[in-house]
Design an enzyme around this catalytic site. Structure first.
Site, mmCIF file in Angstrom:
data_model
loop_
_atom_site.group_PDB
_atom_site.id
_atom_site.type_symbol
_atom_site.label_atom_id
_atom_site.label_comp_id
_atom_site.label_asym_id
_atom_site.label_seq_id
_atom_site.Cartn_x
_atom_site.Cartn_y
_atom_site.Cartn_z
ATOM 1 N N ILE A 13 4.942 -1.162 2.816
ATOM 2 C CA ILE A 13 4.577 0.220 2.578
ATOM 3 C C ILE A 13 5.349 0.730 1.361
ATOM 4 O O ILE A 13 6.579 0.640 1.312
ATOM 5 C CB ILE A 13 4.895 1.109 3.801
ATOM 6 C CG1 ILE A 13 4.271 0.517 5.075
ATOM 7 C CG2 ILE A 13 4.406 2.524 3.557
ATOM 8 C CD1 ILE A 13 2.771 0.363 5.035
ATOM 9 N N LYS A 14 4.623 1.228 0.379
ATOM 10 C CA LYS A 14 5.256 1.729 -0.845
ATOM 11 C C LYS A 14 5.712 3.172 -0.640
ATOM 12 O O LYS A 14 4.921 4.040 -0.273
ATOM 13 C CB LYS A 14 4.280 1.659 -2.020
ATOM 14 C CG LYS A 14 3.978 0.244 -2.476
ATOM 15 C CD LYS A 14 2.960 0.206 -3.609
ATOM 16 C CE LYS A 14 3.575 0.600 -4.935
ATOM 17 N NZ LYS A 14 2.615 0.387 -6.058
ATOM 18 N N ILE A 15 6.987 3.403 -0.897
ATOM 19 C CA ILE A 15 7.580 4.734 -0.778
ATOM 20 C C ILE A 15 8.258 5.072 -2.105
ATOM 21 O O ILE A 15 9.091 4.313 -2.584
ATOM 22 C CB ILE A 15 8.616 4.779 0.359
ATOM 23 C CG1 ILE A 15 7.944 4.505 1.706
ATOM 24 C CG2 ILE A 15 9.343 6.123 0.389
ATOM 25 C CD1 ILE A 15 8.902 4.431 2.883
ATOM 26 N N ILE B 61 0.855 -1.186 0.000
ATOM 27 C CA ILE B 61 0.000 0.000 0.000
ATOM 28 C C ILE B 61 0.890 1.234 0.000
ATOM 29 O O ILE B 61 1.931 1.257 0.654
ATOM 30 C CB ILE B 61 -0.970 0.009 1.206
ATOM 31 C CG1 ILE B 61 -1.941 1.184 1.110
ATOM 32 C CG2 ILE B 61 -0.214 0.002 2.534
ATOM 33 C CD1 ILE B 61 -3.070 1.138 2.145
ATOM 34 N N ASN C 85 8.242 -1.410 0.059
ATOM 35 C CA ASN C 85 8.260 -1.548 -1.394
ATOM 36 C C ASN C 85 8.637 -0.174 -1.944
ATOM 37 O O ASN C 85 7.853 0.761 -1.870
ATOM 38 C CB ASN C 85 6.876 -1.976 -1.900
ATOM 39 C CG ASN C 85 6.785 -2.065 -3.422
ATOM 40 O OD1 ASN C 85 7.602 -1.507 -4.138
ATOM 41 N ND2 ASN C 85 5.754 -2.739 -3.907
#
EC number: 2.2.1.2
Length: 369
Positions: A139-141, A108, A162
């Site tokens: 966690i998408k960064i 996400i 991610n």
């Protein structure tokens, strides 16, 4: 399980689905994709959520509850999306357990308004991690310059990440270094490194779309011959970087303490040019220890006619270098192309978020009427 996708998995590629919706979860479709097509992970983004909310009434009850509670649009987005991600994580929990955390992951994304703010990114990543409260999420960064120190801080807190929106090889190298720095800090803090996982999402088809557009403008036989080669070459050289950095003495120390390698993830793998095979960015990016996140159309296409011809990455580094040497001779500036793609990626990120905000806002108003 589908034989073609089983072969892909056996070759070392983790098959992830680049899509999610509440109806996909409640209908059992996600579980079926895991059982029948070997899907072992899920990635999401604001566009995916906006489409899910627009296409289904599966969210109506929760939207009504949020409207009655007077929730803001931002709070409603968090509530709606984190519930989907938590439920998907529960569906894939058996995969997570069977692979000891290697797969069974659901990603996400932090919202785009924090992509240029390190501390805000860190705070939002921690907030999402706590809200979902599942060990098998990521966690998408975004891999912006401001995102790099955020990656380090979030990993240092023991959170799996991610890293998304990676184009340039130089930036990818910095992403790996940010991950390693985070692991080092986590070790110093006494955090169990074995529970931290990460992938680095390197975009493929967008690279070809931009480079091919420029090659078409040049129009010479030499230029046209290079169409459809840049995206694959970029990924292959990224894999080479991963091999180098995760074979370093620096990582060996971390690995001895339980650390996991950050895996390259091939993103944007649906072909945008209809002239190219629809499984191009799957069959030509096969190697041990990578992830391919596919739109369902690409997943189904590979299940139907995809081919696995062994490792199609390792051993092709010199040819990949030659691709970029040839592009440079034609006047294509690699750095400028990648900078443009990152800027456009952030613009699309903003547009996707605005679409999600508008969709949720409209539904909240309708539910409160």
């Amino acid at each position: 399980m589908n034989e073609r996708l089983a072969q892909l998995s056996k070759a070392g590629v983790s098959v992830w689905l680049d899509d999610l919706s509440r109806s996909r979860i409640s209908s059992g479709n996600l579980a079926s994709l895991a059982a029948d097509l070997g899907v072992v992970g899920v990635t999401t983004n604001p566009t995916i959520f906006a489409k899910a909310l627009s296409d289904s009434d599966a969210y109506a009850d929760q939207v009504a509850e949020l409207a009655r509670a007077g929730a803001s649009v931002d709070a409603a987005i968090d509530a709606l999306t984190t519930r989907d991600v938590a439920q998907a994580a529960d569906v894939l929990a058996p995969v997570y357990e069977a692979t000891r955390g290697y797969d069974g992951r659901v990603s996400i994304e932090v919202p785009p308004n924090v992509a240029r703010d390190t501390e805000a990114t860190v705070a939002y990543a921690k907030q999402l991690w706590a809200m979902i409260d599942r060990p098998n999420i990521m966690i998408k960064i975004p891999a912006t310059l401001e995102g790099l120190p955020a990656i380090t801080q979030v990993v240092a807190a023991g959170i799996s990440v991610n890293v998304t929106l990676i184009f340039a090889l130089g930036r990818y190298r910095k992403v790996v270094e940010a991950y390693l720095s985070g692991l080092e800090r986590a070790r110093e803090a006494g955090i169990d490194l074995s529970g931290i996982h990460s992938v680095a999402s390197i975009f493929v088809s967008r690279v070809d779309s931009e480079v091919d557009r420029r090659l078409d403008e040049i129009g010479t036989p030499e230029a046209l011959r290079l169409r459809g080669t840049a995206g694959l070459a970029n990924c292959r050289l990224a894999y080479q970087i991963a091999e180098q950095l995760f074979s370093s003495e620096r990582f060996e120390v971390l690995e001895a303490a339980g650390a996991n390698r950050q895996r390259p993830l091939w993103a944007s793998t649906g072909t945008k040019n209809p002239e190219y095979p629809d499984t191009l960015y799957v069959s030509e990016l096969v190697a041990e220890g990578c992830v391919n996140t596919m739109p369902e159309a690409t997943l189904q296409a590979f299940a139907d006619h995809g081919e696995v011809a062994g490792d199609t990455i390792a051993g092709r580094y010199d040819a990949a270098d030659e691709v970029f040497d040839s592009l440079a001779v034609l006047g294509l500036d690699y750095a400028e192309v990648m900078e443009r793609l990152e800027a456009e990626g952030l613009q699309k990120f903003d547009a996707s978020w605005a679409e999600l905000v508008a969709t949720v806002g409209t539904q909240l108003k309708g539910a409160g009427a």
